[in-house]
Motif scaffolding. Sequence first.
Motif, mmCIF file in Angstrom:
data_model
loop_
_atom_site.group_PDB
_atom_site.id
_atom_site.type_symbol
_atom_site.label_atom_id
_atom_site.label_comp_id
_atom_site.label_asym_id
_atom_site.label_seq_id
_atom_site.Cartn_x
_atom_site.Cartn_y
_atom_site.Cartn_z
ATOM 1 N N LEU A 223 0.832 -1.203 0.000
ATOM 2 C CA LEU A 223 0.000 0.000 0.000
ATOM 3 C C LEU A 223 0.869 1.256 0.000
ATOM 4 O O LEU A 223 0.565 2.226 -0.689
ATOM 5 C CB LEU A 223 -0.951 0.001 1.196
ATOM 6 C CG LEU A 223 -2.080 -1.019 1.142
ATOM 7 C CD1 LEU A 223 -2.839 -1.047 2.463
ATOM 8 C CD2 LEU A 223 -3.024 -0.734 -0.002
ATOM 9 N N TYR B 29 -7.790 4.051 4.264
ATOM 10 C CA TYR B 29 -8.091 3.754 2.863
ATOM 11 C C TYR B 29 -9.585 3.535 2.688
ATOM 12 O O TYR B 29 -10.222 2.861 3.499
ATOM 13 C CB TYR B 29 -7.345 2.505 2.399
ATOM 14 C CG TYR B 29 -5.850 2.651 2.464
ATOM 15 C CD1 TYR B 29 -5.150 3.238 1.418
ATOM 16 C CD2 TYR B 29 -5.125 2.209 3.564
ATOM 17 C CE1 TYR B 29 -3.772 3.387 1.457
ATOM 18 C CE2 TYR B 29 -3.745 2.347 3.621
ATOM 19 C CZ TYR B 29 -3.078 2.935 2.575
ATOM 20 O OH TYR B 29 -1.718 3.084 2.621
ATOM 21 N N ARG C 294 -2.733 5.813 8.265
ATOM 22 C CA ARG C 294 -3.325 5.844 6.928
ATOM 23 C C ARG C 294 -4.727 5.242 6.960
ATOM 24 O O ARG C 294 -4.957 4.221 7.608
ATOM 25 C CB ARG C 294 -2.460 5.033 5.947
ATOM 26 C CG ARG C 294 -1.142 5.662 5.648
ATOM 27 C CD ARG C 294 -0.313 4.722 4.753
ATOM 28 N NE ARG C 294 0.989 5.261 4.489
ATOM 29 C CZ ARG C 294 2.040 5.127 5.298
ATOM 30 N NH1 ARG C 294 1.926 4.445 6.414
ATOM 31 N NH2 ARG C 294 3.190 5.666 4.987
ATOM 32 N N GLN D 262 -10.283 2.548 -2.802
ATOM 33 C CA GLN D 262 -8.815 2.493 -2.824
ATOM 34 C C GLN D 262 -8.316 1.075 -2.585
ATOM 35 O O GLN D 262 -7.346 0.650 -3.218
ATOM 36 C CB GLN D 262 -8.222 3.442 -1.784
ATOM 37 C CG GLN D 262 -8.372 4.902 -2.145
ATOM 38 C CD GLN D 262 -7.899 5.814 -1.038
ATOM 39 O OE1 GLN D 262 -8.108 5.538 0.140
ATOM 40 N NE2 GLN D 262 -7.270 6.908 -1.423
ATOM 41 N N PRO E 106 -3.910 7.874 0.623
ATOM 42 C CA PRO E 106 -4.785 7.621 1.770
ATOM 43 C C PRO E 106 -5.031 8.898 2.569
ATOM 44 O O PRO E 106 -4.224 9.828 2.563
ATOM 45 C CB PRO E 106 -3.989 6.612 2.602
ATOM 46 C CG PRO E 106 -2.564 6.897 2.255
ATOM 47 C CD PRO E 106 -2.582 7.327 0.813
ATOM 48 N N ILE F 156 -2.838 5.674 -5.290
ATOM 49 C CA ILE F 156 -3.821 6.042 -4.269
ATOM 50 C C ILE F 156 -3.158 6.974 -3.262
ATOM 51 O O ILE F 156 -1.941 6.918 -3.055
ATOM 52 C CB ILE F 156 -4.405 4.807 -3.548
ATOM 53 C CG1 ILE F 156 -3.306 3.985 -2.869
ATOM 54 C CG2 ILE F 156 -5.216 3.943 -4.492
ATOM 55 C CD1 ILE F 156 -3.823 2.826 -2.044
#
Length: 82
Positions: A4, A25, A23, A29, A15, A13
């Motif tokens: 990620l 998401y 983070r 995402q 976040p 992406i």
Amino acid sequence: QGFLRAIGEARLITPLRSEGGHRRYSRYQLRVAARARELVDQGTPIEAACRIVILEDQLEEAQRINAEHRRAAESANPTAAA
């Protein structure tokens, strides 16, 4: 988590952050990340996988817009659709 971060660095992406700096998401995402992971697992370089996912997303959006325009045109002129 590392993957990620890697796709975040590739700007696929971005976040959101919690107040504590964690983070966060969205489901969208995570779906995008899963598709990128699938491509990387098949041997696609991460940068290429990110580009493919972006292009797939753009294509899907264009197809959705085209379908809306088609429905609107058919509603405006129902005899042309027949």
